[in-house]
Design an enzyme around this catalytic site. Structure first.
Site, PDB file in Angstrom:
ATOM      1  N   ARG A 166       0.856  -1.187   0.000  1.00  0.00           N
ATOM      2  CA  ARG A 166       0.000   0.000   0.000  1.00  0.00           C
ATOM      3  C   ARG A 166       0.895   1.241   0.000  1.00  0.00           C
ATOM      4  O   ARG A 166       1.513   1.575   1.009  1.00  0.00           O
ATOM      5  CB  ARG A 166      -0.925   0.014   1.212  1.00  0.00           C
ATOM      6  CG  ARG A 166      -1.790   1.277   1.256  1.00  0.00           C
ATOM      7  CD  ARG A 166      -2.997   1.172   2.169  1.00  0.00           C
ATOM      8  NE  ARG A 166      -2.669   1.185   3.585  1.00  0.00           N
ATOM      9  CZ  ARG A 166      -3.579   1.326   4.553  1.00  0.00           C
ATOM     10  NH1 ARG A 166      -4.870   1.456   4.245  1.00  0.00           N
ATOM     11  NH2 ARG A 166      -3.217   1.319   5.824  1.00  0.00           N
ATOM     12  N   ASP A 450      -3.611   3.101  14.101  1.00  0.00           N
ATOM     13  CA  ASP A 450      -2.821   3.771  13.074  1.00  0.00           C
ATOM     14  C   ASP A 450      -3.392   5.161  12.849  1.00  0.00           C
ATOM     15  O   ASP A 450      -4.202   5.649  13.650  1.00  0.00           O
ATOM     16  CB  ASP A 450      -2.742   2.929  11.792  1.00  0.00           C
ATOM     17  CG  ASP A 450      -4.095   2.771  11.098  1.00  0.00           C
ATOM     18  OD1 ASP A 450      -5.064   3.478  11.460  1.00  0.00           O
ATOM     19  OD2 ASP A 450      -4.179   1.944  10.168  1.00  0.00           O
TER      20      ASP A 450
END
Length: 567
Positions: A166, A450
């Site tokens: 990603r 996150d």
């Protein structure tokens, strides 16, 4: 004749082995990607901002009228699943740090999403070290010794997970690589370096260069990625269609363009993922100035059975399977507790129920953030899939989702509470103190957090402040109340700090929080400001006030001569 792109300049420190990644050939490759696509990226980011203003002014959020033919055309499908991406029943996520990389590769999951985005604090060292770790892992060379414990880590799995990378989203820049003083788009840096060094090796290994695409807000942004893929494959002589990309549907605008996004990437598509935490953040951001009707309750009240979230996931599954694409479920972020087995048992029960619901709904797989959850997720999908690798044949013809269903904030149960406000402040500050210290994946209260955690938390606080929301306990959310709670949390973090560096990070965390949660206007993301202010190499950091132009320097693309797509 087409002009040759200028060579990028490295402005970051050249740490050991960085020259293995930042080769002249790799930098020339980045320059070609940048020359062909940076201008369109800038235009699309400007279009995002203009669209936001129109929605805040009252424009209806709806499915697109001018792409109706794409949705109504039943003949098209995406490419069939690529090698290594046929069975995706459990995917583990995490940043490509050495220890996390090895643990992910030994986890037993089918796929590892190696993350340069929300779970990686994008310091220069982290970004290039991540590229080195992936390069080593793909060649079977990755090893790590923990200096504190002396423990050695090696990849021992006979069949490690398929690696899917990603890159950072379109909005972010990479300040340490520039052309004519302009930072390069971070997405092109992350994608380009990984693809240049590893595409052929991945193919030789029996898989291919695969990606997760974050934060897309339109099918035109997907079209840009598709053109990047086409050019990159041509430049390196890789067969067209070898790249595969799964798009995270984690913005509200993208939820209205799922089918169009698949269509734009159809030769390179491997499905869609329900990025549910960022999706909630995007919902709040989309309707930030549209009145109290769009105010959401405590984030703990917004579950996947909430009507608007249910509509979003059911639409995703039905859309994917209609077009032959994988539908991948959302994150299970729990971190098992060695100290309290009862906490672990209760959390695993919730994870099990969540994954069983996704499997029953038709998802082909789902995400976990910790190796300790792989078995639970896998078993939930085993029960539905059996020996089948996926359930692409499960058509959800019963799903009929309207625009009103996706926007139904009023149908979200729950209240705004003092405890919810305190939690948003506490988790944000604790995470940000770690983020400015170059840690992007942080265990807080037995959850692997996150950047999405801060995005939800700080936008909720901004929304509650902006609309002067009354808490269930009777207090109104005011700047004085939030400042009092922030001071309490900052004092607690300072009390826990052990050195001058830790104290500094607490103060930096407070600055980022105030900048992103308590201003008159709502910043689109906390990361651009926090990155420019604290995470880039110190000689590049700005000392005075930071303007929007400072944050958008990578969009200042000069006019160029037209360039051949495969030049």
């Amino acid at each position: 004749m087409f002009s040759t792109p200028k060579a990028p300049r490295i402005k970051g420190t050249m740490h050991p082995r960085f020259d293995e990644i930042l080769t002249p050939e790799a930098l020339a490759f980045l320059a070609k990607l940048d020359g062909a696509h940076a201008g369109r990226r800038a235009e699309l980011l400007a279009a995002r901002r203009e669209r936001s203003k129109r929605v805040w002014a009252g424009e209806k959020v709806d499915f697109l009228a001018d792409t109706r033919s794409v949705r109504e055309d039943k003949s098209w499908k995406v490419a069939p699943p690529a090698p290594g991406l046929v069975d995706r029943r459990c995917e583990i996520t995490g940043p490509p740090t050495p220890k996390m990389s090895i643990n992910a590769l030994n986890s037993g999951a089918k796929v590892w999403m190696a993350d340069f985005e929300d779970s990686l604090a994008p310091s220069w060292r982290n970004v290039i070290d991540g590229q080195l770790n992936l390069r080593d892992a793909i060649r079977g060379h990755l090893e790590f010794t923990d200096e504190a414990s002396g423990k050695e880590y090696r990849v021992t799995a006979e069949t490690p997970p398929t690696i899917v990378v990603r890159p950072r989203g379109w909005r972010l820049c990479e300040k340490h690589i520039t052309i004519d003083g302009r930072p390069l788009p971070a997405a092109l840096v992350d994608f380009g370096l990984f693809f240049f060094h590893n595409a052929q090796q991945l193919i030789d290994n029996g898989a291919g260069p695969y990606f997760y695409l974050p934060k897309l807000e339109s099918h035109l942004e997907a079209r840009l990625w598709n053109d990047v893929f086409t050019q990159a494959q041509a430049l390196l002589g890789i067969p067209q269609g070898t790249i595969r990309a799964t798009v995270l549907i984690e913005t509200l605008p993208a939820a209205f363009e799922m089918e169009e996004i698949l269509y734009e990437l159809r030769d390179h598509s491997s499905g869609l993922n329900a990025g549910r935490w960022d999706y909630i953040f995007s919902y709040i951001k989309t309707f930030a100035y549209n009145g109290g009707d769009y105010v959401l309750p405590d984030r703990s009240s917004i579950t996947m059975t909430t009507p608007m979230m249910r509509a979003y996931t059911e639409l995703l599954v039905s859309t994917c399977h209609r077009r032959g694409a994988h539908a991948i479920g959302g994150m299970a972020a729990f971190v098992p507790s060695r100290a309290d087995q009862s906490v672990t048992e209760q959390a695993l029960a919730k994870v099990k129920a969540d994954k069983e619901r996704e499997a029953a709904d038709g998802f082909d797989g789902s995400w976990v953030a910790h190796p300790g959850l792989v078995a639970t997720c896998t078993q939930a999908f085993d029960a539905v899939l059996g020996d089948r690798p996926n359930q692409l044949d499960k058509q959800r013809d019963d799903v009929h989702v309207t625009a009103a269903d996706l926007i139904a904030a009023g149908a979200t149960p729950g209240k705004v509470t003092l405890e919810g406000l305190k939690t948003n402040i506490s988790v944000s500050l604790r995470y940000l103190a770690a983020w400015v210290n170059e840690q992007g994946a942080v265990a807080i209260d037995n959850l692997m957090e996150d950047a999405a955690t801060v995005e939800i938390s700080r936008t909720q606080i901004w929304q509650w402040l902006h609309h002067k929301v009354r808490l269930s306990e009777g207090l109104v959310v005011t700047p004085d109340l939030v400042n009092e709670l922030v001071k309490h949390e900052v004092d607690a973090l300072h009390a826990q700090a052990t050195d001058e560096r830790s104290h500094r990070h607490v103060d930096e965390a407070r600055d980022v929080f105030v900048e992103s949660a308590m201003g008159e206007d709502l910043p689109a993301f906390f990361t651009p400001y926090a990155y420019v202010r604290y995470l880039i190499d110190r000689p590049l950091q700005l000392r005075g006030p930071i303007s929007k132009d400072d944050l958008r320097m990578s969009e200042k693309v000069p006019p160029r001569e037209p360039q051949a797509a495969h030049n």
